[in-house]
Design a protein around this motif. Sequence first.
Motif, mmCIF file in Angstrom:
data_model
loop_
_atom_site.group_PDB
_atom_site.id
_atom_site.type_symbol
_atom_site.label_atom_id
_atom_site.label_comp_id
_atom_site.label_asym_id
_atom_site.label_seq_id
_atom_site.Cartn_x
_atom_site.Cartn_y
_atom_site.Cartn_z
ATOM 1 N N MET A 168 0.836 -1.200 0.000
ATOM 2 C CA MET A 168 0.000 0.000 0.000
ATOM 3 C C MET A 168 0.867 1.244 0.000
ATOM 4 S SD MET A 168 -3.533 0.743 1.745
ATOM 5 C CE MET A 168 -4.445 2.222 1.310
ATOM 6 N N GLU A 170 0.690 5.416 0.381
ATOM 7 C CA GLU A 170 -0.154 6.422 1.026
ATOM 8 C C GLU A 170 0.664 7.662 1.350
ATOM 9 O OE1 GLU A 170 -2.777 7.674 2.565
ATOM 10 O OE2 GLU A 170 -4.364 6.188 2.243
ATOM 11 N N LEU A 176 -1.601 3.994 7.042
ATOM 12 C CA LEU A 176 -0.781 2.801 6.826
ATOM 13 C C LEU A 176 -0.712 1.903 8.062
ATOM 14 C CD1 LEU A 176 2.191 4.357 4.819
ATOM 15 C CD2 LEU A 176 0.412 2.838 3.939
ATOM 16 N N PRO A 179 -2.914 -1.363 7.314
ATOM 17 C CA PRO A 179 -2.222 -2.209 6.336
ATOM 18 C C PRO A 179 -0.965 -2.861 6.908
ATOM 19 C CG PRO A 179 -2.952 -0.204 5.276
ATOM 20 C CD PRO A 179 -3.216 -0.029 6.740
ATOM 21 N N GLY A 180 -0.187 -2.118 7.689
ATOM 22 C CA GLY A 180 1.000 -2.692 8.291
ATOM 23 C C GLY A 180 0.666 -3.822 9.249
ATOM 24 N N ARG A 185 3.097 -4.661 2.743
ATOM 25 C CA ARG A 185 4.229 -3.766 2.624
ATOM 26 C C ARG A 185 3.665 -2.347 2.610
ATOM 27 N NH1 ARG A 185 5.643 -7.872 3.431
ATOM 28 N NH2 ARG A 185 5.930 -6.724 5.360
ATOM 29 N N THR A 186 4.350 -1.414 3.274
ATOM 30 C CA THR A 186 3.826 -0.053 3.389
ATOM 31 C C THR A 186 4.845 0.962 2.903
ATOM 32 O OG1 THR A 186 4.572 0.091 5.695
ATOM 33 C CG2 THR A 186 2.293 -0.645 5.303
ATOM 34 N N HIS A 211 5.061 0.851 11.536
ATOM 35 C CA HIS A 211 4.251 0.367 10.418
ATOM 36 C C HIS A 211 4.683 0.979 9.093
ATOM 37 C CE1 HIS A 211 2.400 4.103 11.823
ATOM 38 N NE2 HIS A 211 1.949 4.261 10.599
ATOM 39 N N ILE A 212 5.572 1.963 9.112
ATOM 40 C CA ILE A 212 6.068 2.580 7.877
ATOM 41 C C ILE A 212 7.390 1.913 7.508
ATOM 42 C CG2 ILE A 212 6.828 4.685 6.744
ATOM 43 C CD1 ILE A 212 5.087 6.235 8.721
#
Length: 231
Positions: A168, A170, A176, A179-180, A185-186, A211-212
Amino acid sequence: MTASSFRSVDEWIFDLDNTLYPAHTNLFAQIDVKITNYVQRLIGLSHDDARTLQKGYYQRYGTTLRGLMLEHDIKPDAFLEFVHDIDHSALLPDPRLGDAIARLPGRKFIMTNGTRKHAESVAAKLGITDHFSDIFGIVEADLLPKPHRETYDLFLTRNGIHPGRAAMFEDLARNLEVPGALGMRTVLIVPDGTREVFREAWELENSSAAHIEHVTDDLTQFLEDLMPQFA
């Protein structure tokens, strides 16, 4: 996290505003101004007070629209039509971006808190419409915006996407987080020339930004750099 972590990805999910086109085009700024005007007229506030309320709703609810729906019981259709009626002429065809997206293995999607109509207009101006399997907008999300978990679940179910095979992209770090957590994958997209600043900021706050995985100020170059592993 290295670029090789994308080797198993075959589902590519892109936010729209300030992600598929650069923030310096100021396209979203037009929407932002129109939201303020809408709030100002709806509630009868001064410009500054309307702006403060707008940003408060945005931070609390994910979108100003959701705040207006919950706090003022507005109907969404008129709001969405008004704020997305903007001039898209600042956008130009981007064949290099289109080629990079086309070369990614598997399916590609747009997931936006804006409307599908707005996303279609942007994609058409950029010349990338044909590369996407689906556009998932705020109406398709039942008006519940990112970063709500239910919205991602609905999107994934609708398109039969396994998050462990997805990536994803963003421009908002908070979008994110889910999604993480789901195993995607972020990639955080930041304004041109600010990548190192943003990288330093979130690396200094490891717990809140774990998460990034990747940060870039050039989406096209980032995608092109992934290509050797798919050759």
